[in-house]
Design a protein around this motif. Sequence first.
Motif, short mmCIF file in Angstrom:
data_model
loop_
_atom_site.label_atom_id
_atom_site.label_comp_id
_atom_site.label_asym_id
_atom_site.label_seq_id
_atom_site.Cartn_x
_atom_site.Cartn_y
_atom_site.Cartn_z
N UNK A 25 -36.15 -31.81 -11.46
CA UNK A 25 -38.06 -32.25 -11.36
C UNK A 25 -38.29 -30.37 -10.89
N UNK A 26 -40.03 -30.37 -11.48
CA UNK A 26 -40.02 -29.11 -11.64
C UNK A 26 -41.20 -29.46 -9.46
N UNK A 27 -40.82 -27.90 -8.61
CA UNK A 27 -40.98 -27.83 -7.70
C UNK A 27 -42.28 -26.93 -7.82
N UNK A 28 -43.58 -27.72 -6.99
CA UNK A 28 -44.81 -26.55 -7.49
C UNK A 28 -44.93 -26.77 -5.85
N UNK A 29 -45.39 -25.34 -5.82
CA UNK A 29 -45.82 -24.49 -4.51
C UNK A 29 -46.96 -24.66 -4.23
N UNK A 30 -47.90 -24.78 -3.67
CA UNK A 30 -48.82 -25.13 -3.18
C UNK A 30 -49.56 -24.49 -1.64
N UNK A 31 -50.30 -24.57 -1.48
CA UNK A 31 -50.89 -23.27 -0.23
C UNK A 31 -52.29 -23.98 -0.02
N UNK A 32 -52.32 -24.13 1.64
CA UNK A 32 -52.83 -25.02 2.33
C UNK A 32 -54.53 -24.37 1.90
N UNK A 33 -55.62 -24.33 1.44
CA UNK A 33 -57.09 -23.71 1.46
C UNK A 33 -58.13 -24.20 3.23
N UNK A 34 -58.11 -22.87 3.52
CA UNK A 34 -58.86 -22.79 4.93
C UNK A 34 -60.46 -21.78 4.24
N UNK A 35 -61.43 -21.97 5.50
CA UNK A 35 -61.63 -21.25 5.55
C UNK A 35 -61.94 -19.92 6.92
#
Length: 156
Positions: free
Chosen positions: A2-12
């Motif tokens: 399975x491909x692992x998708x890296x994600x980063x939190x969005x914020x202001x």
Amino acid sequence: MTEVQKSQSEYTKTRDIGVFISKDPSTKFITDTTPKLSLECTVTDYSMTSPEGEEIDVSTLSSRTKETISGLPAEPTVSMNVNFVIANDGQKALRESYESGNNYAFKIQHEDGSSVDWIARVTNFEFKGEKNGILTGSFAFKVKGSFVFNEPTPAN
């Protein structure tokens, strides 16, 4: 595999924001030409709430479950905690709004160029002396209309 998708939190970011109130009572949002007063150095935190409006029962004899629709939205509210400064012009305007019931224009301007605008009146405020020798306080607002969220300024 399975491909692992890296994600980063969005914020202001909330650092380097400006909190402004119109110098005079107003029912128009703050613009570049609006005389305004700064609150950013005294505000320690804020909260903006858009509460749920009334639900209207539209059930009929043929309804299988209760059916509702949304009525008018409730008035949004804002609360702001501050390092209370009696001589601060912005806080004087807040106290004037409480005394008179007048609406003022407000803007929170973020570092990325995004902002939130609203028109409100101060409904209550308090201040207290802390054991660390700092006078603190809070202001509560009833918003006229709703919040207007403005997108960040595009980077050049």
